[in-house]
Scaffold this motif. Structure first.
Motif, PDB file in Angstrom:
ATOM      1  N   GLU A   1       0.826  -1.213   0.000  1.00  0.00           N
ATOM      2  CA  GLU A   1       0.000   0.000   0.000  1.00  0.00           C
ATOM      3  C   GLU A   1       0.856   1.258   0.000  1.00  0.00           C
ATOM      4  O   GLU A   1       2.063   1.224   0.271  1.00  0.00           O
TER       5      GLU A   1
ATOM      6  N   ASN B   1     -12.305   2.253  -3.470  1.00  0.00           N
ATOM      7  CA  ASN B   1     -11.612   2.978  -2.415  1.00  0.00           C
ATOM      8  C   ASN B   1     -12.207   4.377  -2.298  1.00  0.00           C
ATOM      9  O   ASN B   1     -12.441   5.052  -3.302  1.00  0.00           O
TER      10      ASN B   1
ATOM     11  N   PRO C   1      -5.133   1.017  -1.338  1.00  0.00           N
ATOM     12  CA  PRO C   1      -4.934  -0.425  -1.198  1.00  0.00           C
ATOM     13  C   PRO C   1      -3.966  -0.988  -2.242  1.00  0.00           C
ATOM     14  O   PRO C   1      -3.792  -0.421  -3.319  1.00  0.00           O
ATOM     15  N   GLU C   2      -3.387  -2.124  -1.914  1.00  0.00           N
ATOM     16  CA  GLU C   2      -2.364  -2.753  -2.761  1.00  0.00           C
ATOM     17  C   GLU C   2      -2.841  -2.956  -4.186  1.00  0.00           C
ATOM     18  O   GLU C   2      -2.108  -2.703  -5.148  1.00  0.00           O
TER      19      GLU C   2
END
Length: 353
Positions: A26, A111, A122-123
């Motif tokens: 992240e 998101n 987020p990743e």
């Protein structure tokens, strides 16, 4: 840090919340600018969004800023990078992703949290839908990538070509983006608008002709009269989200033409179409939802190069503290028919810990 929290219907509050930290894969972004959105206004009115968020939560999803922290395993970005982080990313593994429909991903990751001083990305979005900005691109322009990507995908889904007559019904932010994208592509663009102030806006964003709705005016006939031989438009895109405008779109398109029912009415809405016109007119009806990583990149290129004239979309600015009032005003002005195209939310340059 300071952040705007959605607690429910028409309930936004500026609050102090913990500053996010980056987990594996992240990044944390210091928000340079976030922009208001029609979807945000609908969520504010309803108090929730079944797919995107559930309150209480930090609000907003169109954002660009500077990376202040990178998590373990992040190799594509570093602290200090200026980026636009899109609001979703597909899984790339489900039925829909495997069929090149990532906007319909069964596990589409959303998101939110743009109306804040800092935002965690987020990743999956870091690895698949975060883009580096050139140093001279303003954050508020870059934040327009997400909505423009929806318009780019909607335009591409119509199959429109240079020289086609392209009608856009509605002149809200997305309607104006469709006008701009179709104009860039070389289409002959016609706008159908409701208010007098939208006539000028539609022309500025690329409309060659503008039809303003008025009592007693046959809008379909007026619009079709502007097409070659009065046969109707090659493509019609509906951006109002009412049954009447959906039906109007189908009535305006030519035989063999395409209609993109882009505007999403409330769940349970029903419309009526003349089946003979659809069948014997060989009309294609489509709807396009959201964006894809590919259209995000094409939209970003239009912004980065200046082709989309992003400054035209930003008609107001505000601070985080003003966001609740901005949305209250948007509600009132929406009812009155007067709304800024986009408001850029610019957090304080001194971010609290």
């Amino acid at each position: 840090m300071q952040a705007v929290i959605l607690h429910g219907a028409e309930d936004l509050r500026l609050e102090t919340v913990p500053r996010p930290s980056a987990g594996p894969g992240e990044v944390v972004v210091r928000v340079g600018a976030a922009t208001t959105c029609g979807t945000d206004l609908k969520v504010y009115r309803r108090g929730y969004h079944a797919q995107m968020l559930r309150p209480p939560t930090v609000f907003g999803h169109e954002v660009a800023g500077t990376i202040t922290e990178v998590g373990e395993g992040v190799s594509s970005f570093r602290v200090g990078d200026r980026v636009v982080a899109l609001n979703s990313a597909p899984c790339e593994q489900c039925y829909f992703c495997r069929r090149d429909q990532p906007n319909l991903c069964a596990d589409l990751l959303f998101n939110n949290g743009a109306y804040a001083e800092y935002m965690r990305v987020p990743e999956r979005i870091v690895s698949r839908n975060t883009l580096l900005l050139p140093d001279d691109l303003p954050f508020e322009h870059a934040a327009l990538t997400e909505p423009l990507a929806c318009a780019v995908r909607g335009f591409e889904e119509t199959g429109a070509r240079a020289g086609d007559t392209f009608v856009v019904i509605g002149a809200g932010p997305l309607g104006l983006m469709f006008l701009r994208v179709a104009s860039i592509a070389g289409c002959r663009v016609i706008a159908v608008v409701k208010r007098a102030d939208q006539v000028e806006s539609a022309r500025r964003f690329g409309a060659e002709h503008v039809v303003q709705i008025a009592d007693g005016l046959d809008v379909v006939a007026e619009t079709r009269a502007l097409t070659e031989g009065g046969v109707g438009a090659d493509v019609v895109v509906e951006c109002v989200a009412t049954p009447q405008s959906w039906e109007q779109a189908v009535a305006t398109v030519r035989k063999g033409g395409t209609v993109n029912l882009f505007g999403g009415p409330p769940s349970g809405t029903r419309v009526s179409f003349d089946t003979n016109r659809l069948h014997y007119g060989d009309i294609t009806l489509k709807a396009s939802f959201h964006h894809t990583p590919a259209t995000c990149r094409r939209a970003f290129d239009l912004i980065r190069t200046g082709a989309a004239s992003p400054a035209d979309f930003i008609t107001a600015t505000a601070t985080l503290a003003q966001v609740p009032e901005v949305f209250r005003r948007m509600m009132v002005r929406s009812a009155e028919g007067r709304v800024d195209i986009k408001t850029a939310i610019l957090p304080s340059s001194e971010c609290a810990a």
